[in-house]
Design an enzyme around this catalytic site. Structure first.
Site, short mmCIF file in Angstrom:
data_model
loop_
_atom_site.label_atom_id
_atom_site.label_comp_id
_atom_site.label_asym_id
_atom_site.label_seq_id
_atom_site.Cartn_x
_atom_site.Cartn_y
_atom_site.Cartn_z
N HIS A 93 0.84 -1.19 0.00
CA HIS A 93 0.00 0.00 0.00
C HIS A 93 0.88 1.24 0.00
CE1 HIS A 93 0.48 0.46 4.35
NE2 HIS A 93 0.04 -0.76 4.54
N HIS A 122 4.28 1.33 1.75
CA HIS A 122 5.38 0.60 1.11
C HIS A 122 5.89 1.36 -0.11
CE1 HIS A 122 2.66 -2.49 2.92
NE2 HIS A 122 3.79 -2.83 3.50
N CYS A 145 0.82 -17.40 27.47
CA CYS A 145 -0.55 -17.33 27.96
C CYS A 145 -1.46 -17.85 26.86
CB CYS A 145 -0.95 -15.90 28.33
SG CYS A 145 -2.70 -15.78 28.75
N CYS A 153 -4.32 -15.45 25.85
CA CYS A 153 -3.88 -14.35 24.96
C CYS A 153 -3.36 -14.89 23.64
CB CYS A 153 -2.70 -13.59 25.55
SG CYS A 153 -3.00 -12.61 26.98
N CYS A 187 -0.89 -13.45 34.10
CA CYS A 187 -1.14 -12.55 32.96
C CYS A 187 -2.08 -11.43 33.44
CB CYS A 187 -1.80 -13.35 31.84
SG CYS A 187 -2.56 -12.31 30.59
N HIS A 198 -5.69 -11.93 31.99
CA HIS A 198 -6.46 -13.14 32.30
C HIS A 198 -6.31 -13.62 33.73
CE1 HIS A 198 -5.99 -13.05 27.90
NE2 HIS A 198 -7.28 -13.34 27.98
N LYS A 214 -3.47 5.41 12.48
CA LYS A 214 -2.51 4.42 12.00
C LYS A 214 -3.08 3.78 10.73
CE LYS A 214 -0.49 0.40 13.62
NZ LYS A 214 -0.64 -0.76 14.46
N LYS A 235 -5.60 -2.25 7.87
CA LYS A 235 -6.69 -2.83 7.10
C LYS A 235 -8.00 -2.79 7.89
CE LYS A 235 -4.71 -6.01 3.84
NZ LYS A 235 -4.17 -7.35 3.76
ZN LIG Z 1 -3.50 -13.68 28.96
#
Ligand SMILES: [Zn+2]
Length: 508
Positions: free
Chosen positions: A20, A23, A128, A131, A149, A152, A295, A298
């Site tokens: 895009h 680049h 994790c 995650c 974590c 979590h 930012k 997509k």
């Molecule tokens: Zn986690």
């Protein structure tokens, strides 16, 4: 005599997406520098590439329900198509899955291993599963005397894996010594200072292998492991310089984004030192840009397709905006309205008005053999010489914004000169005819010089502009490295017709 060489590279493009605008920015920078060196008579090489040895590519192929190879072939073609369409004149396009690259990487891995720079270590990862991400000790928080974590509140799994590590820590002093001897190794200076500070603190050895197989490059000393990411990717730069192209290594310039500067400025020199290759001469770091202060991503739907953008406006507009509004290393926001305004002011007005005035008025003079004894106006000549000197310096320092700024400043001065001297009035007075001729010659010659300077940015348009002043075969000479000869040439400017409009104005 051997010609001087110049070798420039783009950043590593991942194969799981189509290039895009972001680049395109780095590719355009590399391309313009390449073209400048080429017309200046250097023996040139320009490499761009896709990284195919990645987990993401495999995942993406699975998502698309395609065999991996088919997916990789398709994406490589798509990348090439975008670059070709944008006129990016790379001489080498390499895919990391190519046999020539695998061969080289296996060779250097072995060499580094033999030098005691690669060692085996059983590595413990904290992972994790909720995650689906690796955690570092410092990522965790304490709860009921356990490290958990933070998202979590559960303890991560400990995964043990045998990896090979590269002994980066061993190279700390050597890298610092190299930096000291090469104070321009990283541009801009602030980025280089960050890198230096980072190296001075502490260098951690990094993992260069995984247990997975797929089609990645197997370690020559342990075929149950494959090398991955940076160790594999960076050596592309050397792969393209094998056999007939050895004269191009070390590279003159790596154009990279700031988020991959550490790999290029720290890992890469150490990896090269380990196998006894010369180090690249310079690394140019680009800043980030946002679109409407967000930012580019997509999921936000704000990705700009460079081909679509250029079809809507023009390639000249994109190039001019990207390179004249911001310094390469700055962070900035992409603003379409601003892009149109810049183009209208600088190319459609400033440059085009001058050409239009010069051709219309010169044709009225009905000169049979063009200008024969005319000279540049003294003040403009002085002004031009100063500009031309700086232009070269800026280009050598890869300061493309300054290159364009100085050029359009000179054109502004030239426009002012025409407005003030009013050659259309002088032409009508017999006693001032010579004066008018000198003014018009000054404009034509200045334009010719400016177009030669702008050729690396807008090669198609400049080729057409040369024709408007009946300058024969200029692109051909330029492509053969004859910039200096053309700049020194004396032209008569036999103008036969009014040029067609080459820079249309755009509405916002
Ligand atoms: Zn986690």
């Amino acid at each position: 005599m051997m010609k001087k060489t110049f070798f420039v590279t783009t950043p590593i493009y991942y194969t799981n997406g189509i290039p895009h605008i972001w680049h395109s920015y780095s590719s355009l920078i590399a391309d313009i520098l390449f073209k400048y060196k080429k017309i200046s008579g250097f023996d040139v090489k320009f490499c761009t590439w896709v990284d195919e040895n990645s987990q993401k590519a495999v995942q993406k192929a699975e998502e698309e329900n395609m065999p991996v190879w088919e997916y990789l072939d398709m994406m490589a073609e798509k990348h090439k198509k975008v670059w070709d369409w944008l006129g990016i004149s790379y001489t080498d396009f390499i895919r990391t899955t190519e046999p020539r690259h695998h061969e080289l990487v296996r060779k250097v891995l072995q060499k580094s291993f033999d030098n005691w720079d690669i060692y085996e270590w059983v590595y413990e990862w904290l992972y994790c599963v909720w995650c689906e991400a690796f955690k570092k000790d410092e990522d965790l928080i304490e709860k009921d005397w356990k490290k958990v974590c933070p998202d979590h509140l559960k303890e991560p799994d400990k995964i043990k894996e045998k990896n090979y590590f590269f002994k980066l820590s061993k190279y700390q002093d050597k890298i610092l010594e190299f930096y000291e001897k090469n104070p321009d190794f990283v541009t801009p200076k602030e980025r280089f200072n960050e890198v230096i500070a980072f190296v001075k603190r502490w260098l951690e050895d990094f993992s260069i292998s995984r247990e997975t197989n797929k089609f990645w490059i197997k370690l020559p000393f342990d075929e149950s492991q494959v090398t991955y990411v940076w160790y594999d990717a960076l050596f592309n730069y050397v792969t393209v310089c094998q056999n007939w192209d050895e004269r191009f290594w070390p590279a003159d310039l790596h154009v990279v984004w700031k988020d991959i500067i550490r790999f290029h400025a720290i890992y890469w020199p150490a990896m090269l030192m380990s196998v006894g290759y010369e180090l690249p001469k310079q690394i140019l770091t680009t800043g980030f840009f946002t679109i409407d202060w967000q930012k580019i991503s997509k999921s936000l739907g704000n990705v700009i397709d460079p081909v679509e953008f250029c079809e809507k406006y023009s390639k000249d507009l994109l190039v001019l905006y990207l390179l004249s509004n911001f310094n390469i290393w700055q962070d900035w926001d992409f603003d379409q309205a601003n892009a149109v305004l810049t183009y209208n002011a600088k190319l459609a007005n400033n440059l085009w008005n001058l050409l239009n005035r010069a051709t219309v008025l010169t044709m009225k003079l009905e000169l049979q053999n063009g200008f024969e004894n005319e000279k540049m106006d003294e003040n403009i000549l002085k002004n031009f010489e100063e500009y031309d000197k700086n232009f070269k310096i800026f280009f050598e320092k890869y300061e493309l914004k300054a290159v364009l700024d100085s050029t359009f400043k000179f054109l502004d001065d030239l426009n002012l000169f025409v407005t003030e001297t009013e050659p259309w009035k002088l032409m009508k007075q017999e006693e001032n005819l010579e004066k008018a001729k000198n003014i018009l010659y000054t404009i034509c010659e200045s334009l010719r010089q400016v177009w030669l300077n702008l050729y690396p940015f807008f090669p198609e348009k400049m080729s057409k502009l040369f024709e408007t002043l009946w300058l024969q075969n200029y692109s051909l000479y330029l492509e053969n490295g004859k910039l200096a000869e053309l700049k020194a040439k004396k032209e008569n400017f036999i103008i036969k017709e009014k040029p067609e409009i080459l820079f249309e104005k755009f509405e916002i």
